[in-house]
Design a protein around this motif. Structure first.
Motif, PDB file in Angstrom:
ATOM      1  N   SER A   1       0.841  -1.201   0.000  1.00  0.00           N
ATOM      2  CA  SER A   1       0.000   0.000   0.000  1.00  0.00           C
ATOM      3  C   SER A   1       0.874   1.249   0.000  1.00  0.00           C
ATOM      4  O   SER A   1       1.978   1.259   0.557  1.00  0.00           O
ATOM      5  CB  SER A   1      -0.933   0.013   1.214  1.00  0.00           C
ATOM      6  OG  SER A   1      -0.201   0.034   2.417  1.00  0.00           O
ATOM      7  N   PHE A   2       0.346   2.295  -0.643  1.00  0.00           N
ATOM      8  CA  PHE A   2       1.063   3.558  -0.782  1.00  0.00           C
ATOM      9  C   PHE A   2       0.155   4.713  -0.377  1.00  0.00           C
ATOM     10  O   PHE A   2      -1.063   4.659  -0.566  1.00  0.00           O
ATOM     11  CB  PHE A   2       1.521   3.766  -2.230  1.00  0.00           C
ATOM     12  CG  PHE A   2       2.638   2.854  -2.649  1.00  0.00           C
ATOM     13  CD1 PHE A   2       3.954   3.286  -2.623  1.00  0.00           C
ATOM     14  CD2 PHE A   2       2.375   1.556  -3.061  1.00  0.00           C
ATOM     15  CE1 PHE A   2       4.986   2.443  -2.994  1.00  0.00           C
ATOM     16  CE2 PHE A   2       3.400   0.705  -3.438  1.00  0.00           C
ATOM     17  CZ  PHE A   2       4.712   1.149  -3.405  1.00  0.00           C
ATOM     18  N   SER A   3       0.761   5.761   0.146  1.00  0.00           N
ATOM     19  CA  SER A   3       0.032   6.977   0.478  1.00  0.00           C
ATOM     20  C   SER A   3      -0.440   7.669  -0.799  1.00  0.00           C
ATOM     21  O   SER A   3       0.207   7.589  -1.847  1.00  0.00           O
ATOM     22  CB  SER A   3       0.943   7.928   1.261  1.00  0.00           C
ATOM     23  OG  SER A   3       0.365   9.211   1.365  1.00  0.00           O
ATOM     24  N   ASP A   4      -1.563   8.379  -0.692  1.00  0.00           N
ATOM     25  CA  ASP A   4      -2.018   9.200  -1.815  1.00  0.00           C
ATOM     26  C   ASP A   4      -1.162  10.456  -1.970  1.00  0.00           C
ATOM     27  O   ASP A   4      -1.186  11.098  -3.022  1.00  0.00           O
ATOM     28  CB  ASP A   4      -3.478   9.615  -1.614  1.00  0.00           C
ATOM     29  CG  ASP A   4      -4.439   8.441  -1.755  1.00  0.00           C
ATOM     30  OD1 ASP A   4      -4.087   7.473  -2.461  1.00  0.00           O
ATOM     31  OD2 ASP A   4      -5.523   8.496  -1.152  1.00  0.00           O
ATOM     32  N   ASP A   5      -0.421  10.822  -0.925  1.00  0.00           N
ATOM     33  CA  ASP A   5       0.411  12.027  -0.994  1.00  0.00           C
ATOM     34  C   ASP A   5       1.545  11.835  -1.993  1.00  0.00           C
ATOM     35  O   ASP A   5       2.279  10.842  -1.919  1.00  0.00           O
ATOM     36  CB  ASP A   5       1.022  12.339   0.376  1.00  0.00           C
ATOM     37  CG  ASP A   5       0.002  12.853   1.370  1.00  0.00           C
ATOM     38  OD1 ASP A   5      -1.124  13.178   0.951  1.00  0.00           O
ATOM     39  OD2 ASP A   5       0.337  12.927   2.569  1.00  0.00           O
ATOM     40  N   PRO A   6       1.727  12.771  -2.917  1.00  0.00           N
ATOM     41  CA  PRO A   6       2.860  12.689  -3.840  1.00  0.00           C
ATOM     42  C   PRO A   6       4.189  12.897  -3.111  1.00  0.00           C
ATOM     43  O   PRO A   6       4.232  13.405  -1.982  1.00  0.00           O
ATOM     44  CB  PRO A   6       2.602  13.830  -4.829  1.00  0.00           C
ATOM     45  CG  PRO A   6       1.165  14.182  -4.669  1.00  0.00           C
ATOM     46  CD  PRO A   6       0.848  13.908  -3.230  1.00  0.00           C
ATOM     47  N   ALA A   7       5.265  12.523  -3.779  1.00  0.00           N
ATOM     48  CA  ALA A   7       6.614  12.762  -3.262  1.00  0.00           C
ATOM     49  C   ALA A   7       7.522  13.143  -4.418  1.00  0.00           C
ATOM     50  O   ALA A   7       7.277  12.766  -5.572  1.00  0.00           O
ATOM     51  CB  ALA A   7       7.151  11.527  -2.542  1.00  0.00           C
ATOM     52  N   ALA A   8       8.560  13.902  -4.100  1.00  0.00           N
ATOM     53  CA  ALA A   8       9.497  14.373  -5.124  1.00  0.00           C
ATOM     54  C   ALA A   8      10.915  14.311  -4.584  1.00  0.00           C
ATOM     55  O   ALA A   8      11.147  14.486  -3.385  1.00  0.00           O
ATOM     56  CB  ALA A   8       9.163  15.803  -5.540  1.00  0.00           C
ATOM     57  N   CYS A   9      11.857  14.067  -5.484  1.00  0.00           N
ATOM     58  CA  CYS A   9      13.279  13.992  -5.129  1.00  0.00           C
ATOM     59  C   CYS A   9      14.069  14.920  -6.040  1.00  0.00           C
ATOM     60  O   CYS A   9      13.933  14.855  -7.268  1.00  0.00           O
ATOM     61  CB  CYS A   9      13.790  12.557  -5.279  1.00  0.00           C
ATOM     62  SG  CYS A   9      15.568  12.359  -5.042  1.00  0.00           S
ATOM     63  N   VAL A  10      14.882  15.780  -5.448  1.00  0.00           N
ATOM     64  CA  VAL A  10      15.790  16.661  -6.185  1.00  0.00           C
ATOM     65  C   VAL A  10      17.213  16.180  -5.917  1.00  0.00           C
ATOM     66  O   VAL A  10      17.650  16.131  -4.761  1.00  0.00           O
ATOM     67  CB  VAL A  10      15.635  18.126  -5.740  1.00  0.00           C
ATOM     68  CG1 VAL A  10      16.689  19.009  -6.406  1.00  0.00           C
ATOM     69  CG2 VAL A  10      14.229  18.630  -6.048  1.00  0.00           C
ATOM     70  N   VAL A  11      17.916  15.802  -6.973  1.00  0.00           N
ATOM     71  CA  VAL A  11      19.281  15.292  -6.828  1.00  0.00           C
ATOM     72  C   VAL A  11      20.267  16.456  -6.850  1.00  0.00           C
ATOM     73  O   VAL A  11      20.228  17.301  -7.749  1.00  0.00           O
ATOM     74  CB  VAL A  11      19.610  14.290  -7.949  1.00  0.00           C
ATOM     75  CG1 VAL A  11      21.097  13.932  -7.945  1.00  0.00           C
ATOM     76  CG2 VAL A  11      18.769  13.027  -7.785  1.00  0.00           C
ATOM     77  N   MET A  12      21.144  16.484  -5.858  1.00  0.00           N
ATOM     78  CA  MET A  12      22.230  17.459  -5.801  1.00  0.00           C
ATOM     79  C   MET A  12      23.515  16.750  -6.229  1.00  0.00           C
ATOM     80  O   MET A  12      23.840  15.673  -5.720  1.00  0.00           O
ATOM     81  CB  MET A  12      22.365  18.029  -4.389  1.00  0.00           C
ATOM     82  CG  MET A  12      21.098  18.705  -3.887  1.00  0.00           C
ATOM     83  SD  MET A  12      21.298  19.491  -2.259  1.00  0.00           S
ATOM     84  CE  MET A  12      22.372  20.883  -2.685  1.00  0.00           C
ATOM     85  N   ALA A  13      24.224  17.365  -7.175  1.00  0.00           N
ATOM     86  CA  ALA A  13      25.383  16.717  -7.785  1.00  0.00           C
ATOM     87  C   ALA A  13      26.639  17.562  -7.618  1.00  0.00           C
ATOM     88  O   ALA A  13      26.581  18.771  -7.367  1.00  0.00           O
ATOM     89  CB  ALA A  13      25.123  16.479  -9.269  1.00  0.00           C
ATOM     90  N   SER A  14      27.774  16.909  -7.791  1.00  0.00           N
ATOM     91  CA  SER A  14      29.061  17.606  -7.779  1.00  0.00           C
ATOM     92  C   SER A  14      29.220  18.424  -9.054  1.00  0.00           C
ATOM     93  O   SER A  14      28.788  17.996 -10.135  1.00  0.00           O
ATOM     94  CB  SER A  14      30.210  16.595  -7.695  1.00  0.00           C
ATOM     95  OG  SER A  14      30.169  15.870  -6.488  1.00  0.00           O
ATOM     96  N   GLY A  15      29.841  19.592  -8.944  1.00  0.00           N
ATOM     97  CA  GLY A  15      30.122  20.406 -10.118  1.00  0.00           C
ATOM     98  C   GLY A  15      30.946  19.625 -11.130  1.00  0.00           C
ATOM     99  O   GLY A  15      31.901  18.944 -10.776  1.00  0.00           O
ATOM    100  N   GLY A  16      30.549  19.706 -12.402  1.00  0.00           N
ATOM    101  CA  GLY A  16      31.245  18.974 -13.457  1.00  0.00           C
ATOM    102  C   GLY A  16      30.562  17.694 -13.868  1.00  0.00           C
ATOM    103  O   GLY A  16      30.776  17.196 -14.977  1.00  0.00           O
ATOM    104  N   TYR A  17      29.747  17.096 -12.969  1.00  0.00           N
ATOM    105  CA  TYR A  17      29.020  15.873 -13.298  1.00  0.00           C
ATOM    106  C   TYR A  17      28.072  16.132 -14.465  1.00  0.00           C
ATOM    107  O   TYR A  17      27.490  17.204 -14.532  1.00  0.00           O
ATOM    108  CB  TYR A  17      28.228  15.409 -12.065  1.00  0.00           C
ATOM    109  CG  TYR A  17      27.351  14.205 -12.301  1.00  0.00           C
ATOM    110  CD1 TYR A  17      27.889  12.925 -12.327  1.00  0.00           C
ATOM    111  CD2 TYR A  17      25.982  14.347 -12.514  1.00  0.00           C
ATOM    112  CE1 TYR A  17      27.082  11.819 -12.548  1.00  0.00           C
ATOM    113  CE2 TYR A  17      25.171  13.248 -12.734  1.00  0.00           C
ATOM    114  CZ  TYR A  17      25.725  11.989 -12.754  1.00  0.00           C
ATOM    115  OH  TYR A  17      24.925  10.895 -12.978  1.00  0.00           O
ATOM    116  N   PRO A  18      27.912  15.228 -15.451  1.00  0.00           N
ATOM    117  CA  PRO A  18      28.404  13.847 -15.493  1.00  0.00           C
ATOM    118  C   PRO A  18      29.813  13.681 -16.047  1.00  0.00           C
ATOM    119  O   PRO A  18      30.224  12.556 -16.320  1.00  0.00           O
ATOM    120  CB  PRO A  18      27.381  13.171 -16.400  1.00  0.00           C
ATOM    121  CG  PRO A  18      26.982  14.245 -17.362  1.00  0.00           C
ATOM    122  CD  PRO A  18      26.992  15.513 -16.567  1.00  0.00           C
ATOM    123  N   GLY A  19      30.540  14.782 -16.213  1.00  0.00           N
ATOM    124  CA  GLY A  19      31.944  14.687 -16.581  1.00  0.00           C
ATOM    125  C   GLY A  19      32.804  14.560 -15.336  1.00  0.00           C
ATOM    126  O   GLY A  19      32.366  14.058 -14.300  1.00  0.00           O
TER     127      GLY A  19
END
Length: 426
Positions: free
Chosen positions: A322-340
């Motif tokens: 079972s899952f909540s009806d509430d949505p969820a969101a993820c913001v990824v923080m990356a190192s400068g230069g990524y994906p290089g």
């Protein structure tokens, strides 16, 4: 029960976080883990692709379940090795993991099972692939056959760029041996969404839909990454499309794998391209998406452990999901230069302040603890700032407020995660 989580990314931190909430779990052991998993359980310095080392660890710890996060070690056969030792494992065996490990195999399986997908060709010689696109014209997606950390797909608006992509993959070996063979398929238009299911070898139980953001730049520009953010549910995937995808994509794939004598147990992830109510499958993955895993598990209300055990044992019929009806969101923080190229070892501040935002949990990915116990960067994708809210707008606002409290030199994150969902709300 002692549970081992294999891997060291944001997906694995979220799996450890959710499993630790189970009353049946006595201890979480992560191999190799990261700075975040160290706060939940115990990290062991065993590489995520070290099959013998992981098997020895599971045997030594008396693991009641091994949960495998990354696709590479599944493709190498870790699940088979653990099963040979009588150790319960969540994740498909080597033969079944080919559904992700070989795009050519995956496309052939879709064709055999009648699953809607783009027209395609499979090539071992670059000259043949180049002739294929030159003769047909138009736009193409050129894909390395093997595993390429989610980056082995090049979108080509015309035959000339497709020929250049074929050369990059097959001749220059931009993705190593993954490019020894390539798949060239028609370019599909529409909006992408992800549909994941728990699978026990026979039956499948869907999770809510999700949407990933692959490109590094805002507006979906720049090179592809492992994923710069995700949210769940994806408004583009209606209840009708979800039901059709279960019957036209997930179940036929599971049935075809069983028919071939390689029953599929674990997570089956279908990447769909949706346009005007119709859809085609872009790809299958043999594990949780990263970062889709983070918002999905934040929404999951039932105990994860019995669901994973039921898949491992081949009978989901009595498992509660079972899952909540509430949505969820993820913001990824990356190192400068990524994906290089990017720097490692930068001190991170503000994680506690971010976790203080209502509905937020910061999942670690490329982090480590230095000699003084300070959390520092150790990878390209560093943190997944994840939030639940009453609607997708609130979830995103909370995630971005929390991300704004975290600092290290060169930190980068996209400011438009969820923009497509917000447009559909207006």
């Amino acid at each position: 029960m002692k549970v081992i989580v294999v891997g060291g990314g944001g997906r694995e931190h979220s799996l450890a976080w959710k499993l630790a909430q189970s009353p049946e779990v006595e201890e979480i052991v992560c191999a190799p883990g990261n700075a975040g998993t160290a706060a939940i359980g115990r990290n062991e310095p065993v590489g995520a692709e070290d099959i013998e080392g992981l098997t020895a660890l599971a045997r030594r710890e008396g693991a009641g379940l091994v949960v495998v996060g990354p696709e590479v070690v599944l493709a190498l056969g870790l699940a088979d090795r653990l099963e040979d030792e009588g150790i319960p494992v969540f994740g498909p065996g080597k033969a079944a993991a080919r559904i992700e490990a070989s795009k050519a195999f995956s496309k052939e399986l879709m064709e055999a099972a009648g699953i809607p997908t783009a027209s395609f060709g499979v090539f071992d010689r670059p000259l043949d692939a180049k002739k294929f696109v030159r003769d047909r014209g138009g736009a193409w997606a050129v894909k390395a056959d093997g595993l390429a950390a989610g980056k082995g797909v090049l979108i080509c608006p015309d035959p000339a760029s497709a020929e250049a992509a074929i050369a990059e993959i097959m001749e220059d070996r931009a993705f190593g041996e993954a490019g020894a063979r390539c798949v060239v398929e028609e370019f599909l238009t529409g909006e992408e969404a992800s549909l994941l299911a728990f699978v026990d070898g026979k039956e499948a139980v869907l999770m809510p839909s999700a949407q990933d953001h692959k490109p590094i730049g805002e507006g979906d520009t720049g090179p592809n990454t492992g994923g710069m953010g995700a949210y769940s549910p994806a408004p583009i995937m209606s209840a009708e499309i979800e039901a059709r995808a279960l019957n036209e994509v997930i179940r036929p794939a599971v049935e075809e794998m069983a028919r071939r004598g390689t029953p599929y147990r674990g997570i089956l992830y279908a990447g769909l391209m949706i346009e005007e109510g119709s859809f085609k499958v872009l790809e299958f993955n043999c594990r949780f998406g990263d970062p889709e895993c983070q918002p999905l598990l934040m929404r999951m209300e039932s105990d994860l452990l019995p669901v994973l055990l039921a898949c491992a044992e081949g009978d989901l019929s009595k498992a509660e999901v079972s899952f909540s009806d509430d949505p969820a969101a993820c913001v990824v923080m990356a190192s400068g230069g990524y994906p290089g190229a990017y720097r490692k070892g930068d001190a991170i501040s503000g994680i506690e302040a971010a976790n203080a935002v209502e509905g937020v949990y910061v999942f670690h990915a490329g982090t480590a603890l230095d000699g003084e116990g300070q959390t520092v960067t150790s990878g390209g994708r560093v943190l997944g700032v994840t939030a639940r809210g009453g609607d997708i707008k609130e979830a995103l606002e909370r995630a971005y407020e929390a991300a704004g409290r975290i600092h290290w030199e060169g930190a980068y994150y996209r400011k438009d995660i969820g923009a497509k969902a917000l447009r559909r709300m207006t």
